[in-house]
Scaffold this motif. Sequence first.
Motif, PDB file in Angstrom:
ATOM      1  N   ARG A   1     -40.525 -43.744 -32.725  1.00 13.98           N
ATOM      2  CA  ARG A   1     -39.453 -43.995 -33.497  1.00 13.98           C
ATOM      3  C   ARG A   1     -39.464 -42.748 -34.918  1.00 13.98           C
ATOM      4  NH1 ARG A   1     -36.537 -48.241 -34.524  1.00 13.98           N
ATOM      5  NH2 ARG A   1     -38.089 -49.585 -33.234  1.00 13.98           N
ATOM      6  N   GLN A   2     -38.001 -42.380 -34.941  1.00 12.12           N
ATOM      7  CA  GLN A   2     -37.601 -41.350 -36.136  1.00 12.12           C
ATOM      8  C   GLN A   2     -37.630 -41.948 -37.423  1.00 12.12           C
ATOM      9  OE1 GLN A   2     -38.032 -37.689 -34.958  1.00 12.12           O
ATOM     10  NE2 GLN A   2     -39.215 -39.071 -33.545  1.00 12.12           N
ATOM     11  N   GLY A   3     -37.650 -41.440 -38.395  1.00 10.43           N
ATOM     12  CA  GLY A   3     -37.412 -41.821 -39.918  1.00 10.43           C
ATOM     13  C   GLY A   3     -36.186 -41.278 -40.444  1.00 10.43           C
ATOM     14  N   SER A   4     -35.664 -40.054 -40.231  1.00  2.00           N
ATOM     15  CA  SER A   4     -34.575 -39.452 -40.740  1.00  2.00           C
ATOM     16  C   SER A   4     -33.865 -38.317 -40.179  1.00  2.00           C
ATOM     17  CB  SER A   4     -35.051 -38.829 -42.340  1.00  2.00           C
ATOM     18  OG  SER A   4     -36.077 -37.731 -42.116  1.00  2.00           O
ATOM     19  N   PHE A   5     -32.495 -38.139 -40.502  1.00  2.00           N
ATOM     20  CA  PHE A   5     -31.858 -37.095 -39.837  1.00  2.00           C
ATOM     21  C   PHE A   5     -30.901 -36.456 -40.897  1.00  2.00           C
ATOM     22  CE2 PHE A   5     -29.055 -40.495 -39.694  1.00  2.00           C
ATOM     23  CZ  PHE A   5     -27.929 -40.104 -39.867  1.00  2.00           C
ATOM     24  N   LYS A   6     -30.283 -35.379 -40.452  1.00  6.32           N
ATOM     25  CA  LYS A   6     -29.329 -34.527 -40.916  1.00  6.32           C
ATOM     26  C   LYS A   6     -28.295 -34.084 -39.706  1.00  6.32           C
ATOM     27  CE  LYS A   6     -31.340 -32.431 -45.122  1.00  6.32           C
ATOM     28  NZ  LYS A   6     -31.718 -31.112 -45.536  1.00  6.32           N
ATOM     29  N   ILE A   7     -26.868 -34.358 -40.243  1.00  7.11           N
ATOM     30  CA  ILE A   7     -26.086 -33.697 -39.042  1.00  7.11           C
ATOM     31  C   ILE A   7     -25.867 -32.229 -39.444  1.00  7.11           C
ATOM     32  CG2 ILE A   7     -23.761 -33.949 -38.149  1.00  7.11           C
ATOM     33  CD1 ILE A   7     -23.970 -36.896 -38.780  1.00  7.11           C
ATOM     34  N   ILE A   8     -25.886 -31.403 -38.443  1.00 12.20           N
ATOM     35  CA  ILE A   8     -25.584 -29.997 -38.751  1.00 12.20           C
ATOM     36  C   ILE A   8     -24.169 -29.593 -38.434  1.00 12.20           C
ATOM     37  CG2 ILE A   8     -26.492 -27.623 -38.089  1.00 12.20           C
ATOM     38  CD1 ILE A   8     -28.796 -29.474 -39.370  1.00 12.20           C
TER      39      ILE A   8
END
Length: 105
Positions: free
Chosen positions: A53-60
């Motif tokens: 499971r992941q915790g955060s993201f940014k859309i590039i």
Amino acid sequence: MRFSTLTASFITLLAGSAVADWKFEIWQSTDCSGGGNYISSSSVPYKGNLSPRQGSFKIITLPSSQHISFYTGSNQSGDISRYGSDLVGGPCVRNAPLSYGVYNN
């Protein structure tokens, strides 16, 4: 030798097709710190699972005609969070997905 406009357009089209149309970076941390992983493609729809499971993201990058959905369950199940191109280059988003999908609007 002189290229015609049609030839130049065709070459530009071929070169552009090899470039990812959408791209996001995802982290296990909840604050986009540490080592992240890039996920990108030019295919839509595009689906995948994230383990662990992941915790955060940014859309590039993401065209305005597409959106990314993150799901709390694997195989695009569970609760959905949908994000659009308004977040391109934007802030770190805290989210805990197990899967994702990139779709046309």
